[in-house]
Design an enzyme around this catalytic site. Structure first.
Site, PDB file in Angstrom:
ATOM      1  N   HIS A 153       6.508 -68.108   5.342  1.00 46.93           N
ATOM      2  CA  HIS A 153       6.059 -67.390   6.597  1.00 46.93           C
ATOM      3  C   HIS A 153       7.032 -66.859   7.265  1.00 46.93           C
ATOM      4  O   HIS A 153       6.918 -65.606   7.718  1.00 46.93           O
ATOM      5  CB  HIS A 153       5.666 -68.635   7.428  1.00 46.93           C
ATOM      6  CG  HIS A 153       4.498 -69.383   7.210  1.00 46.93           C
ATOM      7  ND1 HIS A 153       4.277 -70.545   7.107  1.00 46.93           N
ATOM      8  CD2 HIS A 153       3.254 -69.139   6.876  1.00 46.93           C
ATOM      9  CE1 HIS A 153       3.150 -71.114   7.249  1.00 46.93           C
ATOM     10  NE2 HIS A 153       2.520 -70.273   6.695  1.00 46.93           N
ATOM     11  N   LYS A 192      -9.876 -79.679  13.885  1.00 45.93           N
ATOM     12  CA  LYS A 192      -8.884 -79.849  12.999  1.00 45.93           C
ATOM     13  C   LYS A 192      -7.488 -79.949  13.513  1.00 45.93           C
ATOM     14  O   LYS A 192      -6.762 -78.981  13.602  1.00 45.93           O
ATOM     15  CB  LYS A 192      -9.039 -78.435  11.790  1.00 45.93           C
ATOM     16  CG  LYS A 192      -8.740 -78.951  10.412  1.00 45.93           C
ATOM     17  CD  LYS A 192      -8.827 -77.614   9.499  1.00 45.93           C
ATOM     18  CE  LYS A 192      -7.577 -77.326   8.816  1.00 45.93           C
ATOM     19  NZ  LYS A 192      -7.461 -75.861   8.369  1.00 45.93           N
ATOM     20  N   ARG A 244       0.253 -64.421  -1.396  1.00 48.90           N
ATOM     21  CA  ARG A 244       1.095 -65.124  -2.341  1.00 48.90           C
ATOM     22  C   ARG A 244       0.576 -64.727  -3.778  1.00 48.90           C
ATOM     23  O   ARG A 244       1.412 -64.453  -4.738  1.00 48.90           O
ATOM     24  CB  ARG A 244       1.106 -66.595  -2.056  1.00 48.90           C
ATOM     25  CG  ARG A 244       1.803 -66.910  -1.061  1.00 48.90           C
ATOM     26  CD  ARG A 244       1.771 -68.520  -0.526  1.00 48.90           C
ATOM     27  NE  ARG A 244       0.299 -68.673  -0.678  1.00 48.90           N
ATOM     28  CZ  ARG A 244      -0.110 -69.915  -0.006  1.00 48.90           C
ATOM     29  NH1 ARG A 244       0.346 -70.916   0.276  1.00 48.90           N
ATOM     30  NH2 ARG A 244      -1.523 -69.961   0.265  1.00 48.90           N
ATOM     31  N   SER A 259       2.330 -74.568   3.487  1.00 48.54           N
ATOM     32  CA  SER A 259       2.448 -75.781   4.389  1.00 48.54           C
ATOM     33  C   SER A 259       1.798 -77.034   3.770  1.00 48.54           C
ATOM     34  O   SER A 259       2.416 -78.215   3.954  1.00 48.54           O
ATOM     35  CB  SER A 259       1.586 -75.735   5.578  1.00 48.54           C
ATOM     36  OG  SER A 259       2.414 -74.375   6.215  1.00 48.54           O
TER      37      SER A 259
END
Ligand code: PNS
Length: 161
Positions: A19, A43, A92, A130
């Protein structure tokens, strides 16, 4: 519309070195980058929103043209509120593509004026996420190469609890 502005949205639960790479490169392209953390009441995530913002702020302390915010609801509504028309996202690998493609198309359908701009993640961060940080940290593995150095201790402490 503010053409020098982009929004980099995400969960940032927590910020990773991948990030940070995207934020730094975005800050080199745009006059101003808003890093916007999704606040999704359904969430809750592992790190509270305030802690995510605090870690982002500390990791990006060297970037004067980056600010931090949180949003709920639709990203396109937040974009309109901020009068921003570029969403910045990192890609990615091929595995990211399908999800990112769908999000970009849905956002385009709802708000044709909003463009999504992708930066390819630097190869050294291509495997960082993450969720990997959370999983490795929870089981006591070394997450220091995966997160910005200044927040590593906080992440390790929080995940060990
Ligand atoms: O870091 P993430 O979890 O990949 O970020 C995903 C995020 C926050 C960019 C995305 O879930 C989002 O924009 N959510 C807001 C709700 C929304 O606008 N949904 C419609 C597009 S799918």
């Amino acid at each position: 519309m503010n053409k020098g502005l982009c929004v980099y949205p995400g969960s940032f639960d927590p910020i990773t070195s991948g990030h940070l790479d995207i934020i730094e490169r975005g800050a080199g392209i745009f006059e101003h980058v808003i890093v916007a953390v999704l606040h999704n009441p359904a969430k809750t995530g592992v790190f509270p929103i305030e802690q995510r913002l605090d870690m982002l702020r500390r990791a990006c302390g060297h970037l004067p043209n980056v600010s931090f915010d949180c949003f709920d609801g639709l990203l396109v509504d937040y974009m309109r509120k901020k009068q921003a028309h570029v969403v910045l996202r990192g890609l990615r690998a091929v595995t990211d593509f399908e999800n990112e493609f769908q999000m970009a198309q849905l956002n385009r359908q709802m708000a044709p004026e909003v463009e999504t701009l992708f930066l390819m993640t630097a190869p050294e961060h291509a495997y960082v996420s993450s969720s990997a940080v959370r999983e490795i940290g929870q089981f006591g593995g070394d997450i220091t190469p995966l997160v910005p150095a200044c927040i590593a201790d906080d992440v390790i402490r929080a995940l060990k609890r």
